[in-house]
Scaffold this motif. Structure first.
Motif, short mmCIF file in Angstrom:
data_model
loop_
_atom_site.label_atom_id
_atom_site.label_comp_id
_atom_site.label_asym_id
_atom_site.label_seq_id
_atom_site.Cartn_x
_atom_site.Cartn_y
_atom_site.Cartn_z
N LEU A 121 0.73 -1.00 -0.07
CA LEU A 121 0.24 0.13 0.07
C LEU A 121 0.64 1.30 0.21
O LEU A 121 0.39 1.90 -0.64
CB LEU A 121 -0.68 0.19 1.62
N ALA A 122 2.04 1.69 0.75
CA ALA A 122 2.50 2.42 1.04
C ALA A 122 3.64 2.82 -0.35
O ALA A 122 3.90 3.43 -0.78
CB ALA A 122 3.62 2.22 2.09
N ALA A 123 3.79 1.51 -1.19
CA ALA A 123 4.35 1.93 -2.01
C ALA A 123 3.62 2.35 -3.74
O ALA A 123 4.12 3.30 -4.27
CB ALA A 123 5.51 0.50 -3.14
N GLN A 128 2.14 6.98 -6.15
CA GLN A 128 -0.07 7.50 -6.51
C GLN A 128 0.96 10.06 -6.04
O GLN A 128 -0.51 10.18 -5.95
CB GLN A 128 -1.10 8.04 -6.46
N ASN A 129 2.11 9.85 -5.93
CA ASN A 129 2.24 10.55 -5.33
C ASN A 129 1.65 11.16 -3.62
O ASN A 129 1.01 12.79 -3.45
CB ASN A 129 2.46 12.35 -6.56
N GLN A 130 1.39 10.15 -3.33
CA GLN A 130 0.42 10.92 -1.59
C GLN A 130 1.53 9.87 -0.99
O GLN A 130 1.12 9.33 0.14
CB GLN A 130 -0.74 9.87 -1.88
N PRO A 131 2.23 10.53 -0.51
CA PRO A 131 3.35 10.03 0.60
C PRO A 131 2.93 10.71 2.22
O PRO A 131 3.01 9.42 2.82
CB PRO A 131 4.93 10.90 0.30
N GLU A 132 1.77 11.28 2.15
CA GLU A 132 1.43 11.32 3.43
C GLU A 132 1.37 10.72 3.68
O GLU A 132 0.31 10.15 4.89
CB GLU A 132 0.87 12.92 3.15
N VAL A 133 0.02 9.84 2.99
CA VAL A 133 -1.05 8.66 3.41
C VAL A 133 -0.15 7.27 3.21
O VAL A 133 -0.55 6.54 3.92
CB VAL A 133 -2.00 8.28 2.17
N LEU A 162 11.45 9.27 1.86
CA LEU A 162 10.06 10.23 2.03
C LEU A 162 10.86 11.34 2.75
O LEU A 162 10.18 12.53 2.55
CB LEU A 162 9.40 9.61 2.37
N GLY A 163 11.57 11.77 3.53
CA GLY A 163 12.15 12.64 4.65
C GLY A 163 11.83 13.23 6.00
O GLY A 163 11.62 14.36 6.55
N PHE A 164 10.01 11.30 6.92
CA PHE A 164 9.60 11.78 7.28
C PHE A 164 10.63 11.99 8.76
O PHE A 164 10.46 12.04 9.23
CB PHE A 164 8.84 10.31 7.55
#
Length: 178
Positions: A121-123, A128-133, A162-164
């Protein structure tokens, strides 16, 4: 009083006859069709793996919406299985050691599948350019699998990319999962 004794005996014998007949029917039915144990449509780790495989096929075909549904369903099913296996394990702990061992082993498999569903799911979210999700599911992988496991390491590495998070994990080398 004389009438009650024969009626009671009759009721008991009828009850025993009915219960032994239903027990025989249950034994015959259980040996023929364990619906939940079937790999294709059951409620077990094989069914969760099948959902993951369907999601992978959907990604390969470019159908990301279907893939997300399959991965979400695999994630939900693995969480439910994990909770049920834990409950059963706890209920039988101290009574029959075989059952908690079986439930713990099944729970570990369900946990591994949960981690796989979350990683996929994360991949997908990243694609889909939704890294926050992607962040919450990656954090869940690290939490349930631990950073010492390959799945946890992979999830933490994704959080780093992701830089989190900023600090690389140097405690173990990233290895391929078994």
């Amino acid at each position: 009083m004389r009438c009650r004794l024969p009626l009671t005996a009759l009721a008991l014998s009828a009850g025993l006859a009915l219960s032994s007949g239903s027990a025989l029917a249950q034994t015959a039915a259980s040996s023929n069709d364990k619906v939940l144990a079937q790999a294709g449509g059951g409620f077990n780790v094989a069914a969760v793996q099948a959902l993951l495989n369907q999601g992978d096929a959907a990604v390969s075909a470019g159908n990301l919406t279907e893939a997300r549904n399959d991965y979400d369903n695999a994630r939900d099913a693995s969480k439910q299985l994990l909770a049920f296996y834990r409950d059963l394990s706890g209920a039988f702990r101290g009574l029959d050691a075989r059952i908690p061992r079986e439930m713990d082993a099944k729970g570990r498999k369900a946990m591994g599948l949960l981690a796989q569903a979350n990683l996929r799911l994360a991949a997908l979210f990243r694609q889909q350019n939704q890294p926050e999700v992607a962040v919450p599911v990656l954090v869940e992988v690290v939490r349930v699998m631990s950073p010492s496991r390959p799945e946890g390491q992979k999830a933490y590495q994704s959080l780093l990319e992701l830089g989190f998070v900023e600090t690389p994990y140097a405690g173990a080398k990233l290895t391929a999962p078994n």
